[in-house]
Design a protein around this motif. Structure first.
Motif, mmCIF file in Angstrom:
data_model
loop_
_atom_site.group_PDB
_atom_site.id
_atom_site.type_symbol
_atom_site.label_atom_id
_atom_site.label_comp_id
_atom_site.label_asym_id
_atom_site.label_seq_id
_atom_site.Cartn_x
_atom_site.Cartn_y
_atom_site.Cartn_z
ATOM 1 N N ARG A 23 0.812 -1.210 0.000
ATOM 2 C CA ARG A 23 0.000 0.000 0.000
ATOM 3 C C ARG A 23 0.847 1.263 0.000
ATOM 4 O O ARG A 23 2.024 1.236 0.379
ATOM 5 C CB ARG A 23 -0.918 0.032 1.254
ATOM 6 C CG ARG A 23 -1.653 -1.251 1.499
ATOM 7 C CD ARG A 23 -2.689 -1.101 2.596
ATOM 8 N NE ARG A 23 -3.830 -0.310 2.165
ATOM 9 C CZ ARG A 23 -4.846 -0.772 1.434
ATOM 10 N NH1 ARG A 23 -4.859 -2.041 1.058
ATOM 11 N NH2 ARG A 23 -5.851 0.005 1.082
ATOM 12 N N THR A 25 0.728 4.790 1.936
ATOM 13 C CA THR A 25 0.034 5.417 3.058
ATOM 14 C C THR A 25 0.273 6.925 3.021
ATOM 15 O O THR A 25 1.415 7.382 2.970
ATOM 16 C CB THR A 25 0.517 4.829 4.400
ATOM 17 O OG1 THR A 25 0.307 3.415 4.365
ATOM 18 C CG2 THR A 25 -0.255 5.409 5.577
ATOM 19 N N TYR A 125 -0.301 -2.694 -6.379
ATOM 20 C CA TYR A 125 -1.570 -2.911 -5.668
ATOM 21 C C TYR A 125 -2.325 -4.079 -6.299
ATOM 22 O O TYR A 125 -2.861 -4.944 -5.607
ATOM 23 C CB TYR A 125 -2.475 -1.668 -5.716
ATOM 24 C CG TYR A 125 -1.824 -0.352 -5.343
ATOM 25 C CD1 TYR A 125 -0.834 -0.290 -4.366
ATOM 26 C CD2 TYR A 125 -2.219 0.830 -5.955
ATOM 27 C CE1 TYR A 125 -0.242 0.932 -4.027
ATOM 28 C CE2 TYR A 125 -1.645 2.048 -5.614
ATOM 29 C CZ TYR A 125 -0.646 2.087 -4.665
ATOM 30 O OH TYR A 125 -0.077 3.291 -4.343
ATOM 31 N N GLY A 130 -3.386 -4.760 -2.702
ATOM 32 C CA GLY A 130 -3.126 -3.611 -1.832
ATOM 33 C C GLY A 130 -3.878 -2.385 -2.302
ATOM 34 O O GLY A 130 -4.892 -2.494 -3.004
ATOM 35 N N GLY A 131 -3.374 -1.196 -1.950
ATOM 36 C CA GLY A 131 -4.056 0.042 -2.341
ATOM 37 C C GLY A 131 -3.567 1.248 -1.574
ATOM 38 O O GLY A 131 -2.408 1.310 -1.161
ATOM 39 N N THR A 133 -3.958 3.873 1.732
ATOM 40 C CA THR A 133 -4.454 4.054 3.099
ATOM 41 C C THR A 133 -4.256 5.511 3.500
ATOM 42 O O THR A 133 -3.168 6.054 3.313
ATOM 43 C CB THR A 133 -3.691 3.148 4.104
ATOM 44 O OG1 THR A 133 -3.886 1.786 3.736
ATOM 45 C CG2 THR A 133 -4.196 3.343 5.528
ATOM 46 N N THR A 160 -9.266 1.234 -1.152
ATOM 47 C CA THR A 160 -9.108 2.366 -0.238
ATOM 48 C C THR A 160 -9.300 1.950 1.223
ATOM 49 O O THR A 160 -10.240 1.221 1.550
ATOM 50 C CB THR A 160 -10.141 3.460 -0.564
ATOM 51 O OG1 THR A 160 -11.451 2.872 -0.527
ATOM 52 C CG2 THR A 160 -9.892 4.076 -1.930
#
Ligand code: SF4
Ligand code: SF4
Length: 302
Positions: A23, A25, A125, A130-131, A133, A160
């Motif tokens: 991710r 962040t 991702y 993932g993605g 945060t 998200t």
């Protein structure tokens, strides 16, 4: 793209502890709790901060002459002091400190600027589930910007997540939840008096929001930072377990061991970190505390 702007103090790529997969962040500035163990104290204030790391200073003296207000000085003992009461955080000294002893924390950015960094890792991702945060500080103190950012990430098919301590009016959640696939909820302790003592705020609104989220529509991971002498008791964990039992949206509980990484940051902001003696809880102790959640409908990691 939305032209909302937010104040951010860091963007970290390739994170593996802020939700599933790999991710990015985004750390938002501003927090309304004051947990003494905070490892991101530069997030406390919404505006910019000047950080000073004496161990990096090579005593070149540049900042002494550059500061228009004469905020840098030497004590009789030869210690480098910054008059923070007068400092306007203009950044002039930090810009010219090539040793990296001075830096500014906090920058206003648009959704498009942040998404440029976030979008660059889209292949990672996809391959790791993932993605993005949004963390902090308390990201929901900038709810409108966070909502715009998460909405844009969703539009780009990026997962998200929102990492919150929950001490905000419910309306802030309402703004952000429609664009959020996962909430990471940081829970400190159940006893209201102890909570106020160690964070500076009551936990009534936090627990109300957690209960509401737990019966809502968005999956929830609860994360407890285990701080020796604060919340590392069976009594606290049993109370948490009883509270969470009634909440069907909880998908996971994480016990996160205390670490002292924030100590030098507290001092770089001109503060004194008074808890240097605190040690991280042993793995065995975390396992014992995890035992308090036996029979829960969600996995517990420690
Ligand atoms: S400019 Fe940087 S390295 Fe030079 S004296 Fe100031 S803080 Fe130290
Ligand atoms: S940030 Fe500006 S006002 Fe503050 S110490 Fe540096 S030069 Fe001086």
């Amino acid at each position: 793209m939305n032209d909302e702007r937010g104040v951010i103090f860091d963007i970290q790529r390739y994170c593996v502890h802020d939700g599933p997969g790999i991710r990015t962040t985004v750390f938002l500035k501003g927090c309304n709790l004051r947990c003494f163990w905070c490892h991101n104290p530069e997030s406390y204030r919404t505006g910019q901060d000047l950080l000073f790391y004496p161990n990096k200073c090579i005593a070149c003296g540049k900042c002494f002459t550059l500061c228009p207000l004469g905020c840098h000085s030497l004590t009789e003992e030869g210690e480098h002091r910054i008059d923070r009461a007068r400092c306007t955080v203009c950044g002039v000294c930090a810009k010219r400190c090539f040793a990296g002893a001075l830096s500014l924390s906090g920058k206003e950015s648009s959704v498009a600027e942040v998404m440029k960094t976030v979008g660059a890792d889209a292949p990672f991702y996809r391959n790791s589930e993932g993605g993005l945060t949004c963390s902090g500080g308390e990201p929901l103190l900038q709810a409108s910007f966070v909502a715009a950012l998460l909405r844009e990430a969703r539009a780009q098919r990026i997962h998200t997540a929102l990492d919150t301590a929950g001490n905000v009016p419910w309306e802030a959640f309402e703004a952000v939840l429609p664009h959020t696939s996962l909430v990471l909820f940081d829970l400190k302790c159940m006893d209201p008096a102890r909570h106020r003592e160690v964070t500076g705020a009551d936990n009534g609104r936090i627990l109300e929001n957690l209960a509401r989220l737990g019966k809502g529509k968005v999956p929830l991971w609860v994360r407890i930072p285990v701080i020796p002498g604060v919340n590392d008791t069976e009594e606290n964990m049993v109370a948490v377990a009883a509270f969470l039992r009634a909440l069907p949206m909880i998908r996971k509980l994480e016990l996160l061991p205390y670490h002292a990484l924030g100590a030098s940051k507290h001092e770089s902001l001109g503060g004194i970190y008074e808890h240097k003696e605190l040690k991280a809880p042993a793995k065995e102790r975390l396992q014992e505390l995890a035992g308090c959640f036996a029979g829960a409908d969600f996995p517990v990691t420690a």
